[in-house]
Motif scaffolding. Structure first.
Motif, mmCIF file in Angstrom:
data_model
loop_
_atom_site.group_PDB
_atom_site.id
_atom_site.type_symbol
_atom_site.label_atom_id
_atom_site.label_comp_id
_atom_site.label_asym_id
_atom_site.label_seq_id
_atom_site.Cartn_x
_atom_site.Cartn_y
_atom_site.Cartn_z
ATOM 1 N N ARG A 1 0.809 -1.219 0.000
ATOM 2 C CA ARG A 1 0.000 0.000 0.000
ATOM 3 C C ARG A 1 0.839 1.263 0.000
ATOM 4 N NH1 ARG A 1 -4.438 1.387 4.764
ATOM 5 N NH2 ARG A 1 -5.782 2.790 3.573
ATOM 6 N N PHE A 2 1.955 1.251 0.735
ATOM 7 C CA PHE A 2 2.818 2.426 0.829
ATOM 8 C C PHE A 2 4.209 2.149 0.252
ATOM 9 C CE2 PHE A 2 -0.301 2.938 4.309
ATOM 10 C CZ PHE A 2 -0.850 4.159 3.922
ATOM 11 N N ALA A 3 4.283 1.222 -0.673
ATOM 12 C CA ALA A 3 5.566 0.876 -1.289
ATOM 13 C C ALA A 3 6.176 2.096 -1.964
ATOM 14 C CB ALA A 3 5.370 -0.241 -2.307
ATOM 15 N N GLY A 4 7.485 2.264 -1.788
ATOM 16 C CA GLY A 4 8.186 3.382 -2.393
ATOM 17 C C GLY A 4 8.097 4.675 -1.617
ATOM 18 N N LYS A 5 7.386 4.688 -0.502
ATOM 19 C CA LYS A 5 7.219 5.885 0.314
ATOM 20 C C LYS A 5 8.154 5.846 1.521
ATOM 21 C CE LYS A 5 3.607 7.420 -2.049
ATOM 22 N NZ LYS A 5 3.665 8.659 -2.867
ATOM 23 N N ILE A 6 8.686 7.003 1.858
ATOM 24 C CA ILE A 6 9.455 7.149 3.097
ATOM 25 C C ILE A 6 8.552 7.808 4.123
ATOM 26 C CG2 ILE A 6 11.456 8.189 4.208
ATOM 27 C CD1 ILE A 6 12.874 8.144 1.530
ATOM 28 N N ALA A 7 8.413 7.171 5.277
ATOM 29 C CA ALA A 7 7.491 7.657 6.314
ATOM 30 C C ALA A 7 8.251 7.948 7.600
ATOM 31 C CB ALA A 7 6.400 6.628 6.579
ATOM 32 N N LEU A 8 7.971 9.097 8.194
ATOM 33 C CA LEU A 8 8.518 9.455 9.501
ATOM 34 C C LEU A 8 7.400 9.456 10.523
ATOM 35 C CD1 LEU A 8 10.679 10.628 11.455
ATOM 36 C CD2 LEU A 8 10.032 12.906 10.621
ATOM 37 N N VAL A 9 7.619 8.750 11.629
ATOM 38 C CA VAL A 9 6.657 8.716 12.731
ATOM 39 C C VAL A 9 7.361 9.212 13.978
ATOM 40 C CG1 VAL A 9 5.075 7.305 14.094
ATOM 41 C CG2 VAL A 9 5.520 6.705 11.695
ATOM 42 N N THR A 10 6.840 10.267 14.604
ATOM 43 C CA THR A 10 7.421 10.750 15.860
ATOM 44 C C THR A 10 6.692 10.098 17.031
ATOM 45 O OG1 THR A 10 5.983 12.690 16.195
ATOM 46 C CG2 THR A 10 7.881 12.952 14.725
#
Length: 244
Positions: free
Chosen positions: A6-15
């Motif tokens: 679903r989120f392939a290729g995405k860079i995600a930041l979670v704080t």
């Protein structure tokens, strides 16, 4: 190996990714194909996450420190998905709130959200890339609750920050939405006394407090293309608490 793309290729930041909603979100994003960067102040929590998911990148920083946060976020690659989740909560009557209390809540719960979003948005705009941000607020942004004055003030600020960011960043292809959870079964909710928690459950039509996945599902929806025409909206996930 992930269970979904679903989120392939995405860079995600979670704080605030070391525990609770933040950890649940980081794990779900990883399992759905994202390259995850998990940020937290507690090294042990980050290490526990890293032990389970070695491919997740971890960053330790105190979000209450504006300069250190800006430097840490600035050193990261350009992020497609942001979940501003880190937060603090100190109970106490508004008559007893001291300068330290209000400063802590505003520094971590509000100013850090702006700081992180600024750095990431500037990178996206410079590279002419689209992005999606989600700010985790609270039903305390919609309604005052006793013994939570400083927290309510900071979270109402988060809700307005979401709307301001959505207004200014939308033309650049960056969507910004918020999510306002009710009482959720996390370490933070343990600070709410059992009597108060029982009252909240009795006022909630679904008759229970929320679980982490209840909120995570909402966050993933707001991050995904399924919500591609939503911008500046705060999604309430509270079992109906605010309605009755």
């Amino acid at each position: 190996m992930t269970s979904s793309s679903r989120f392939a290729g995405k860079i995600a930041l979670v704080t605030g990714a070391g525990r609770g909603i933040g950890r649940g979100t980081a794990e779900a994003l990883y399992e759905q194909g994202a390259q995850v960067i998990a940020l937290d102040i507690i090294e042990e929590n980050l290490q526990n996450l890293k032990n389970k998911y070695p491919e997740i990148t971890t960053v330790q920083v105190n979000l209450g420190d504006w300069k250190a946060t800006k430097e840490a976020i600035g050193s990261l690659p350009t992020v497609d998905l942001l979940v501003n989740n880190a937060g603090v909560y100190r109970m106490g009557s508004i008559l007893d709130v001291c300068e330290e209390d209000i400063s802590l809540h505003l520094d971590v719960n509000l100013k850090a959200y702006l700081n992180v979003a600024q750095v990431l948005a500037r990178k996206l705009i410079a590279e002419k890339r689209m992005g999606t941000f989600v700010n985790v607020a609270s039903v305390c942004a919609n309604k005052p609750f006793g013994k939570s004055g400083a927290y309510c003030i900071s979270k109402s600020g988060v809700q307005m920050l979401t709307e301001v960011l959505a207004c200014e960043l939308g033309p650049h292809g960056i969507r910004v939405n918020g999510i306002n959870p009710g009482v959720v079964n996390t370490d933070m909710s343990k600070m709410v006394g059992e009597t108060d928690k029982r009252i909240l459950i009795e006022r909630t039509p679904l008759g229970r407090i929320g679980e982490v996945p209840d909120v995570v599902h909402g966050i993933l929806y707001l991050l995904s293309d399924d919500s591609s025409y939503m911008n500046g909206h705060s999604l309430v996930v509270d079992g109906g608490l605010l309605k009755f």
